[in-house]
Design an enzyme around this catalytic site. Structure first.
Site, PDB file in Angstrom:
ATOM      1  N   SER A   1       0.825  -1.202   0.000  1.00  0.00           N
ATOM      2  CA  SER A   1       0.000   0.000   0.000  1.00  0.00           C
ATOM      3  C   SER A   1       0.864   1.259   0.000  1.00  0.00           C
ATOM      4  CB  SER A   1      -0.874   0.020   1.249  1.00  0.00           C
ATOM      5  OG  SER A   1      -0.051   0.049   2.398  1.00  0.00           O
TER       6      SER A   1
ATOM      7  N   TYR B   1      -4.154   1.571   3.443  1.00  0.00           N
ATOM      8  CA  TYR B   1      -5.210   0.636   3.050  1.00  0.00           C
ATOM      9  C   TYR B   1      -5.979   0.129   4.276  1.00  0.00           C
ATOM     10  CZ  TYR B   1      -3.507  -0.219  -1.805  1.00  0.00           C
ATOM     11  OH  TYR B   1      -3.154  -0.127  -3.124  1.00  0.00           O
ATOM     12  N   GLY B   2      -5.272   0.061   5.393  1.00  0.00           N
ATOM     13  CA  GLY B   2      -5.822  -0.601   6.580  1.00  0.00           C
ATOM     14  C   GLY B   2      -7.032   0.074   7.179  1.00  0.00           C
TER      15      GLY B   2
ATOM     16  N   CYS C   1       2.071  -6.848   1.903  1.00  0.00           N
ATOM     17  CA  CYS C   1       1.115  -6.054   2.684  1.00  0.00           C
ATOM     18  C   CYS C   1       0.122  -7.029   3.306  1.00  0.00           C
ATOM     19  CB  CYS C   1       0.401  -5.088   1.737  1.00  0.00           C
ATOM     20  SG  CYS C   1      -0.902  -4.113   2.516  1.00  0.00           S
ATOM     21  N   ASN C   2       0.103  -7.062   4.633  1.00  0.00           N
ATOM     22  CA  ASN C   2      -0.821  -7.978   5.327  1.00  0.00           C
ATOM     23  C   ASN C   2      -2.268  -7.630   5.007  1.00  0.00           C
ATOM     24  OD1 ASN C   2       0.889  -9.524   7.663  1.00  0.00           O
ATOM     25  ND2 ASN C   2       1.756  -7.521   7.208  1.00  0.00           N
ATOM     26  N   THR C   3      -2.536  -6.323   4.893  1.00  0.00           N
ATOM     27  CA  THR C   3      -3.902  -5.866   4.668  1.00  0.00           C
ATOM     28  C   THR C   3      -4.400  -6.313   3.293  1.00  0.00           C
ATOM     29  OG1 THR C   3      -3.374  -3.942   6.030  1.00  0.00           O
ATOM     30  CG2 THR C   3      -5.373  -3.818   4.709  1.00  0.00           C
TER      31      THR C   3
ATOM     32  N   CYS D   1       1.994  -5.810  10.267  1.00  0.00           N
ATOM     33  CA  CYS D   1       1.873  -4.830   9.177  1.00  0.00           C
ATOM     34  C   CYS D   1       3.296  -4.549   8.730  1.00  0.00           C
ATOM     35  CB  CYS D   1       1.203  -3.552   9.689  1.00  0.00           C
ATOM     36  SG  CYS D   1       1.362  -2.137   8.550  1.00  0.00           S
ATOM     37  N   THR D   2       3.518  -4.526   7.430  1.00  0.00           N
ATOM     38  CA  THR D   2       4.899  -4.430   6.941  1.00  0.00           C
ATOM     39  C   THR D   2       5.519  -3.049   7.147  1.00  0.00           C
ATOM     40  OG1 THR D   2       4.056  -3.979   4.705  1.00  0.00           O
ATOM     41  CG2 THR D   2       4.541  -6.267   5.257  1.00  0.00           C
ATOM     42  N   HIS D   3       4.718  -2.083   7.551  1.00  0.00           N
ATOM     43  CA  HIS D   3       5.286  -0.774   7.901  1.00  0.00           C
ATOM     44  C   HIS D   3       5.983  -0.825   9.277  1.00  0.00           C
ATOM     45  CE1 HIS D   3       2.765   0.752   4.648  1.00  0.00           C
ATOM     46  NE2 HIS D   3       3.222   1.968   4.828  1.00  0.00           N
TER      47      HIS D   3
HETATM   48  N1  DGL Z   1       1.726  -2.311   5.054  1.00  0.00           N
HETATM   49  C1  DGL Z   1       0.391  -2.699   5.171  1.00  0.00           C
HETATM   50  C2  DGL Z   1       0.252  -4.031   5.917  1.00  0.00           C
HETATM   51  O1  DGL Z   1       1.150  -4.826   5.961  1.00  0.00           O
HETATM   52  C3  DGL Z   1      -0.664  -1.759   5.648  1.00  0.00           C
HETATM   53  C4  DGL Z   1      -0.480  -0.314   5.763  1.00  0.00           C
HETATM   54  C5  DGL Z   1      -1.742   0.438   5.371  1.00  0.00           C
HETATM   55  O2  DGL Z   1      -2.662   0.540   6.185  1.00  0.00           O
HETATM   56  O3  DGL Z   1      -1.763   0.871   4.233  1.00  0.00           O
HETATM   57  O4  DGL Z   1      -0.805  -4.315   6.448  1.00  0.00           O
END
Ligand code: DGL
Length: 257
Positions: free
Chosen positions: A13, A44-45, A75-77, A186-188
């Site tokens: 995302s 995205y979340g 991205c987990n989401t 979450c990958t962030h």
């Molecule tokens: N990096 C995304 C993840 O792994 C989500 C970040 C977002 O909310 O966009 O879930």
């Protein structure tokens, strides 16, 4: 060009998926990688399921238009919202997703309570709910939605008073719960690892799913005979729907965290 010499597409995302990209490059240094971050639409979340599905399918099409041989949804989401749709739409394409590393945390011997940090969408989706339920007999799995946290990374906030205040508030109810593991779902969040460790206030193991995802990528490419056979190192190319994020993409790729 032979199929096996084409690049691997990695998508998030926004900038967070660079933490997964790094694990993939470390494990598969001969591959070319094309990373696309959709920062124009992050986070995205906190969007609706339908919107995340639409954005994810479009982002993967964007990578496919450039001839990638496989896609990592870093991205987990997006994985929880759309991985099944991607696999349906592209049955011959290796599509690797990421999910919160609940399994290794819950199965660790000393584990009794596992705190899973993720976006609100990841936590409310069925995919995560089933994952957490599958390990709840092995550990007390506590699910912690973190609205706004990925956005701090998007804005280049990895530390400092705003991050500290957010994390202190977030962790307050769990400080005395005997949590042994924090899962970064979450990958962030790996870019906030130091701030998370410090603000949790007592020693805790922190894990994320990036290395498991990289191993899964290698397994799938190997099974399909798609690993690059070139002798030297491959390249890493960044693209972003917000061009002003490109410089930061390079910084995160090299950052020590
Ligand atoms: N990096 C995304 C993840 O792994 C989500 C970040 C977002 O909310 O966009 O879930």
């Amino acid at each position: 060009m032979e199929q096996r010499d084409k690049p691997i597409g990695v998508f998030d995302s926004g900038l967070g998926g660079i933490s997964v990209l790094r694990a993939c490059v470390d494990l598969l240094p001969r591959e070319d990688f094309l990373f696309f971050g959709d920062s124009a639409h992050a986070p995205y979340g906190e969007k609706s399921l339908a919107e995340v599905r639409r954005l994810t399918l479009a982002a993967v099409d964007h990578l496919l238009d450039q001839g990638v041989k496989g896609v990592v949804v870093a991205c987990n989401t997006a994985t929880s919202a759309a991985i099944h749709l991607l696999r349906q739409a592209h049955p011959d394409l290796p599509v690797i997703g990421i999910e919160p590393a609940v399994k290794p945390a819950a199965q660790a011997q000393e584990s009794s309570s596992v705190l899973v940090m993720a976006t609100p969408l990841t936590i409310r989706e069925d995919k995560y709910q089933k994952l957490a339920a599958a390990f709840c007999h092995q550990a007390n799995v506590i699910s912690l939605p973190c609205p706004g946290l990925a956005e701090m990374v998007e804005q280049g906030l990895f530390d400092g008073p705003v991050v500290d205040a957010y994390l202190q508030d977030l962790f307050l109810p769990f400080r005395y719960c005997g949590v042994e593991y924090i899962v970064l779902g979450c990958t962030h969040y790996p870019f906030l690892r130091r701030a998370i460790a410090r603000n949790f206030g007592r020693p805790v193991a922190i894990i994320d799913g990036s290395q498991g995802t990289a191993r899964q990528l290698r397994r799938q490419l190997e099974a399909k005979g798609l690993l690059s056979q070139r002798a030297g190192r491959g390249t890493v190319t960044f693209q972003n729907s917000l061009p002003e994020k490109l410089a930061m993409s390079q910084t995160l790729f090299q950052m020590d965290y």
